[in-house]
Each structure stands twice: as structure tokens, then as C-alpha cells.
Write a protein that holds these residues in place. Sequence first.
Motif, PDB file in Angstrom:
ATOM      1  N   PHE A  62       1.485 -37.131  34.232  1.00  0.00           N
ATOM      2  CA  PHE A  62       2.727 -37.891  34.312  1.00  0.00           C
ATOM      3  C   PHE A  62       2.790 -38.881  33.161  1.00  0.00           C
ATOM      4  O   PHE A  62       1.761 -39.346  32.660  1.00  0.00           O
ATOM      5  CB  PHE A  62       2.816 -38.670  35.636  1.00  0.00           C
ATOM      6  CG  PHE A  62       2.934 -37.818  36.861  1.00  0.00           C
ATOM      7  CD1 PHE A  62       4.173 -37.482  37.376  1.00  0.00           C
ATOM      8  CD2 PHE A  62       1.793 -37.346  37.508  1.00  0.00           C
ATOM      9  CE1 PHE A  62       4.284 -36.689  38.515  1.00  0.00           C
ATOM     10  CE2 PHE A  62       1.887 -36.561  38.645  1.00  0.00           C
ATOM     11  CZ  PHE A  62       3.143 -36.230  39.151  1.00  0.00           C
ATOM     12  N   ASP A  63       3.997 -39.238  32.780  1.00  0.00           N
ATOM     13  CA  ASP A  63       4.198 -40.357  31.877  1.00  0.00           C
ATOM     14  C   ASP A  63       3.993 -41.651  32.661  1.00  0.00           C
ATOM     15  O   ASP A  63       4.198 -41.688  33.886  1.00  0.00           O
ATOM     16  CB  ASP A  63       5.611 -40.300  31.296  1.00  0.00           C
ATOM     17  CG  ASP A  63       5.834 -41.355  30.223  1.00  0.00           C
ATOM     18  OD1 ASP A  63       5.442 -41.128  29.071  1.00  0.00           O
ATOM     19  OD2 ASP A  63       6.397 -42.419  30.563  1.00  0.00           O
ATOM     20  N   SER A 119       5.826 -44.144  32.827  1.00  0.00           N
ATOM     21  CA  SER A 119       7.079 -44.554  33.466  1.00  0.00           C
ATOM     22  C   SER A 119       7.308 -43.850  34.799  1.00  0.00           C
ATOM     23  O   SER A 119       8.122 -44.294  35.615  1.00  0.00           O
ATOM     24  CB  SER A 119       8.263 -44.291  32.533  1.00  0.00           C
ATOM     25  OG  SER A 119       8.380 -42.907  32.243  1.00  0.00           O
ATOM     26  N   CYS A 120       6.584 -42.767  35.048  1.00  0.00           N
ATOM     27  CA  CYS A 120       6.731 -41.992  36.291  1.00  0.00           C
ATOM     28  C   CYS A 120       5.591 -42.277  37.259  1.00  0.00           C
ATOM     29  O   CYS A 120       5.165 -41.397  38.013  1.00  0.00           O
ATOM     30  CB  CYS A 120       6.792 -40.503  35.969  1.00  0.00           C
ATOM     31  SG  CYS A 120       8.161 -40.023  34.889  1.00  0.00           S
ATOM     32  N   HIS A 174       5.427 -43.900  39.973  1.00  0.00           N
ATOM     33  CA  HIS A 174       5.759 -43.712  41.393  1.00  0.00           C
ATOM     34  C   HIS A 174       5.558 -42.260  41.794  1.00  0.00           C
ATOM     35  O   HIS A 174       5.016 -41.968  42.871  1.00  0.00           O
ATOM     36  CB  HIS A 174       7.205 -44.142  41.660  1.00  0.00           C
ATOM     37  CG  HIS A 174       7.430 -45.610  41.588  1.00  0.00           C
ATOM     38  ND1 HIS A 174       6.788 -46.507  42.431  1.00  0.00           N
ATOM     39  CD2 HIS A 174       8.226 -46.360  40.773  1.00  0.00           C
ATOM     40  CE1 HIS A 174       7.166 -47.739  42.147  1.00  0.00           C
ATOM     41  NE2 HIS A 174       8.036 -47.688  41.133  1.00  0.00           N
ATOM     42  N   ASP A 175       5.974 -41.335  40.940  1.00  0.00           N
ATOM     43  CA  ASP A 175       5.799 -39.909  41.229  1.00  0.00           C
ATOM     44  C   ASP A 175       4.322 -39.531  41.247  1.00  0.00           C
ATOM     45  O   ASP A 175       3.887 -38.712  42.069  1.00  0.00           O
ATOM     46  CB  ASP A 175       6.531 -39.070  40.186  1.00  0.00           C
ATOM     47  CG  ASP A 175       8.039 -39.252  40.237  1.00  0.00           C
ATOM     48  OD1 ASP A 175       8.559 -39.522  41.333  1.00  0.00           O
ATOM     49  OD2 ASP A 175       8.689 -39.132  39.181  1.00  0.00           O
TER      50      ASP A 175
END
Length: 344
Positions: free
Chosen positions: A318-319, A321-322, A324-325
Motif C-alpha cells: 500500500f501507499d 496515504s492508504c 487505513h486500507d
Amino acid sequence: MKACVLEDIGRLVYQTVEQPHIKENQVLLKIKACGICSSDINRIFKTGTYHFPTIPGHEFAGQIVEIGSQVPTAYLNKRAVVFPLLPCMKCASCQSQQYARCENYNYFGSRCDGGFAEYLAVPLWNIVTFSDSLDYKTAALCEPAAVALHSLHAAEPLTGKTIAIIGTGTIAFLTALWAQEAGAKTIIMAGRSDSKRKFAQEFGISNLIYVSQNPLNQIQEQTNGAGADTVFECVGSAEAVTLAIAAAKKGGTVILTGNPASDISLPQQIYWKILRNELTIHGTWNSSYSDQNNDWKKTLIYMEKHKLTLQKLITHTFDLSCHHDAFKRLLDPEEFSMKVMFVM
């Protein structure tokens, strides 16, 4: 620069922060990949770090893009991993180069800012460089792989032996891979998930038993009633420690690696087994980083040889910025994941 900042328990925020300035004995590492450890999950959602705000993350690899005045120019642009423990260098343990036992250490990602960021200032002493042929994601597994290797040192030699591994997390799988490298005859893993059984088979581990189906009996059956020569406990729960002790043969060894989230108590019968079967119980912590024994350098050599195998452990990226995912994936018991990693 961008970073994921833990502002309070349960509040991880992706935001812009000041880029760190390096000192004369430091390098500026542009972080390329950073794994999420189970201890990160505990710190972010349950216990917190040692202060707020903190940037978590201690399993990372990157490129050196700036060097201090005391750092040789040859380090510039090198790829590197980072031993995340910052020892005091003054206590008795540090004087004997047992840095994991330091009495007053600092630590990237829990006691000071870590790898969930685009850049980090790192002392040259903590830097281990690696060749351009090794990708950053695989190299970011160096920290858990070195921890697993450190646990094997407590059980050597493993050639021709039967071992059991309690747990099916990243450390457990890395322990199994090191045990294969060390020549273990039989490797038995105990876990909860059917998806982990299928995953284990990709690594040549066919003996994965379910802890919900009388695992002790299964281990006894596979060892003709004797028990395992060495058992690695890689969970950190009372249930796992109890099974590890029960599964060891008479005169066998139990290696405790799992980090407990709460108190652990043992049944009297299990404690008696330690005494009456004269078991060796060996605790391990972190990894060796001394002049004489450096688990990190050994791990990087292993990674060059087995990078395609190790890449399978990285199931999701994941990046930043992601985030939460990323954590949603890790915390969902219905979704399979192994090593989840931020890639910058």
C-alpha cells in the motif's frame, strides 16, 4: 515530507511533517519500503508508543540520499537496511556488544520516529548496505528475518532434527525457512487458518496442523510419541507457550520468540513437564548486531540467494496515504494476509 503520524492510540494520521536534518555521523535515508509488524498494530491500536506524536515503523529499507560530514562518500546513493535499535553504548551489555540487552536504548518506530515516512535520519552505525540486485521490498524483510535467525542460533545445530513451530505469522514462516536452510529433517507448523496451510505448501512445508484439533496429539503422532527436538514459540500467548512446552521431547529445547500482549500463566502439569523432562527454555529478543555475530549481514546474503522465495511472504502493498486500507486488511480475520508493506 509525508508520514503516518500516531497522534494518540487509534489515531494514525497521514500528514506533512518536517523532513529530518542529519548530523555529522548520520545519513538521510529515502525510505522505499516499510513492513507492518504485529507490534505496530498493538502500539497503534492498544498500547500506544512511548510518547505522542510518533511515526511508527521499524522494518524498512531505502536509499542513502545525503550523508553527514563524518560519513565516507562511498555510502552516498547506496541501498541500505537499518538495525532499528539505538543502544546507549555505556551499559555492561553494550560493552560486550549484546546490544539487544541494552539497559537504556532508543528504538526507531516506538521510542523515536521510524519508517512510516518518506525520509529518516539514521546513524551510520545502524546502516547495513546491500547490492542493487536486491529489491527494496524484499530487503525490508531483513528485520523480521534477522529476528528469526537469532532464534535459530539458540537451537543450533538443527541438522537432521524434528522441529515444531507454534504460529503461522511472518516470524514463524521465516523461522521455518531458516530451519530448512539449517538442515532440519522435519518441520511441523501449528496454526489456525486453512489458507495458511495452502500458503505453507508453497514453501515446501507440508506438515501444518490446526491448533483447534488437538495439536499435541498431532505432533505426537508425527514424532512417534517422542515429541519435537526443538519447539519455536512464535505467538506470545499462554496457549502457545503451553503447547510449545508440551510438544517438546524429553531433554528437548523450547525457544520463546513471541511477544506477549498480557500476562502468561502455566498449568501445574506443564510446569512439571519442564522439570521432569529437563527441558531447556531459551528466550530470544531482537537480533545480534555485533562485530563477531551480525544476523543482518547473514540475512542479506540469504536474501540474495532466496529473494524469489521471500517475495512470496509479501502479500499486500500500500501507499502510505492508504494506511487505513492496509490496517483494515491486517485486522480482518476473514482476509488472508502475511506481510503487509508500505511502498513509497
